[in-house]
Design a protein around this motif. Sequence first.
Motif, PDB file in Angstrom:
ATOM      1  N   LEU A  22     -11.297 -25.102  20.417  1.00 28.62           N
ATOM      2  CA  LEU A  22     -10.479 -24.522  19.056  1.00 28.62           C
ATOM      3  C   LEU A  22      -9.500 -23.325  19.683  1.00 28.62           C
ATOM      4  O   LEU A  22      -9.612 -22.319  19.868  1.00 28.62           O
ATOM      5  N   GLY A  24      -5.142 -21.941  19.431  1.00 30.73           N
ATOM      6  CA  GLY A  24      -4.083 -21.910  18.251  1.00 30.73           C
ATOM      7  C   GLY A  24      -2.784 -21.539  19.652  1.00 30.73           C
ATOM      8  O   GLY A  24      -3.010 -20.462  20.021  1.00 30.73           O
ATOM      9  N   ILE A 101      -6.665 -20.122   9.598  1.00 28.60           N
ATOM     10  CA  ILE A 101      -5.364 -20.686   9.882  1.00 28.60           C
ATOM     11  C   ILE A 101      -4.349 -20.574   8.681  1.00 28.60           C
ATOM     12  O   ILE A 101      -3.176 -20.303   8.546  1.00 28.60           O
ATOM     13  N   CYS A 136      -8.196 -28.335  10.407  1.00 22.39           N
ATOM     14  CA  CYS A 136      -7.395 -27.474  11.650  1.00 22.39           C
ATOM     15  C   CYS A 136      -5.929 -27.661  11.270  1.00 22.39           C
ATOM     16  O   CYS A 136      -5.387 -27.488  12.184  1.00 22.39           O
ATOM     17  N   ALA A 144      -4.885 -26.166  15.342  1.00 22.96           N
ATOM     18  CA  ALA A 144      -6.126 -25.992  16.065  1.00 22.96           C
ATOM     19  C   ALA A 144      -6.802 -27.093  16.459  1.00 22.96           C
ATOM     20  O   ALA A 144      -6.590 -28.238  15.935  1.00 22.96           O
TER      21      ALA A 144
END
Length: 217
Positions: A22, A24, A101, A136, A144
């Motif tokens: 996970l 970003g 997010i 995600c 993500a």
Amino acid sequence: MSDLSRRGLLKTAAALAGGGLLVGCAPGASRSATDLSYWHLMTGSDGAVMAGLVDAVNAANLGFRATQTVLAWGPPYYTKLAMASAGGRAPDVAIMHASRIAGYAPGGLLEPWDLDLLAEVGVHESDFPARVWEKCQYDGKPYAIALDTHPFVLYYNTEHARKAGVTDALRTMKSPEEFTEVATKLQQVTGKHGLSYGYLGDGSALPRNTFWTFSEK
């Protein structure tokens, strides 16, 4: 961050973690081909495992070195991450809860992943449950890749279920009404609890600690 650095990190981490990071991408990151900055909030045993993954990535000699920065869990971490991104000093990659997010992507604090690049290192949408993949994303773009998930888990006392005649229903129920009906029947058998949750005051712990239904109390 260069595509070479990102590709190298993804390739090694995907092999180590089964394609389940996970992370970003952050705008304004170092853009260095040799140094890759990575922020996360994992401590304790989780932090030890993560440190081992970072060490393994570096030991693979992919032409860059990943440096982890561990920050305090919760608001302190996310505040620093937002400020660093807004100020052009963001890490190249970072851990982030999926629920965050929507608060970071619209303001340009995150960059979406390149699906073609993910495919090169063996990470595909089909590897994840549809709902996890969806969480995600923002505005149809993946920001993500899921490291883990926290599904709701139901534990039940098989003897009580047999007496209440709900063994099959426990496996097939699909609505709140069916769930309530099963709990009511179990309560009639136990004379006390038909359904219990662990840590009622902590929403994040509800799906992890539903153990009371093992008990006859």
